[in-house]
Design an enzyme around this catalytic site. Sequence first.
Site, short mmCIF file in Angstrom:
data_model
loop_
_atom_site.label_atom_id
_atom_site.label_comp_id
_atom_site.label_asym_id
_atom_site.label_seq_id
_atom_site.Cartn_x
_atom_site.Cartn_y
_atom_site.Cartn_z
N GLN A 43 1.95 10.46 -2.03
CA GLN A 43 1.15 10.71 -0.85
C GLN A 43 1.49 9.71 0.26
O GLN A 43 2.13 8.69 0.01
CB GLN A 43 -0.34 10.60 -1.18
CG GLN A 43 -0.76 9.21 -1.64
CD GLN A 43 -2.25 9.08 -1.91
OE1 GLN A 43 -3.00 10.05 -1.82
NE2 GLN A 43 -2.70 7.88 -2.25
N HIS A 93 0.41 -3.78 -0.44
CA HIS A 93 -0.31 -2.91 0.49
C HIS A 93 -0.01 -3.22 1.94
O HIS A 93 0.39 -2.35 2.71
CB HIS A 93 -1.82 -3.00 0.25
CG HIS A 93 -2.61 -2.20 1.23
ND1 HIS A 93 -3.07 -2.72 2.43
CD2 HIS A 93 -2.99 -0.90 1.20
CE1 HIS A 93 -3.71 -1.78 3.09
NE2 HIS A 93 -3.69 -0.66 2.38
N GLU A 144 -3.03 3.85 -8.59
CA GLU A 144 -2.49 4.10 -7.26
C GLU A 144 -1.70 2.87 -6.84
O GLU A 144 -2.15 1.73 -7.03
CB GLU A 144 -3.65 4.37 -6.28
CG GLU A 144 -3.19 4.74 -4.87
CD GLU A 144 -3.20 3.57 -3.90
OE1 GLU A 144 -2.74 3.75 -2.77
OE2 GLU A 144 -3.65 2.47 -4.29
#
Length: 280
Positions: free
Chosen positions: A175, A82, A67
Amino acid sequence: MKRIVSILLMTFIVMSMFTTATFASNSEISKRNKVVNVAHRGASGHAPENTMAAFHEAFKMKADYIEIDVQMSKDGELVLIHDTTLDRTTNGTGYVGDHTLEELKQLDAGSWFSDEFAGEKIPTFEEVLDAFRGKIGILVELKSPELYPGIEEKVANALKERNMDKPRNNKIIIQSFNHDSVLTTKSLLPRIPVGVLAGMSWKDVTDQELEEFASYADYFNPNMNILDAELVDRIHDIGLDIWPYTVREKEQADRLLKLGVDGIITDFPEYVYDHPGRHK
């Protein structure tokens, strides 16, 4: 003689039916037990998140997917980090979007985790695609896309340039917590599966809301703490798969596996592989 042949033939037919039924039953069990192992920001329990070191570690640990979090630099380049700021995971400060790619590449993204990873760099989206396509699945999170107008098009173009917009050849899923961004992405990449991320505020998600998600998404990927057996059943009944986040303890993985989720997003891929019900 004919009587013996008839008996043998009947026995063969019965045995074939039993074998077929058993095979079908085993196939269904295997399918149910196949839980997708997603290395969160790479194997981020073992190496600094969103770095090539973490992604290589996930590959070595035989995770099914890595991910990654995609943002955009000041000069429009796609980078993996992130937080929207640099302070936590690099030796830089300020917002990601206020720095050019050249400036971001000068930062140390590994020392905060361990001296062993000193000098790890912030990778670009394209670097990760080129290094891992065809080797491991890639779950792409568009991080705070509202800060980066046009990021969906840039991601789509990077995939199309590499012929990675065809899911039969590549394991790519996109996503975001920004569901409008997910809709935009689906319009740009209609053949790529997409997922909606859901935080704690979605604990009381309604069937109507799930139906709306199912009209364009393939996955409902929630905070693991909102899941119980009833919600898992409702999500599955609507036709969505469930990959909850973020497992950091073995007991958390065990609970989710018992609930019957389809995948687990975890900092520690070994927690999913260690489970006896996990089909390897």
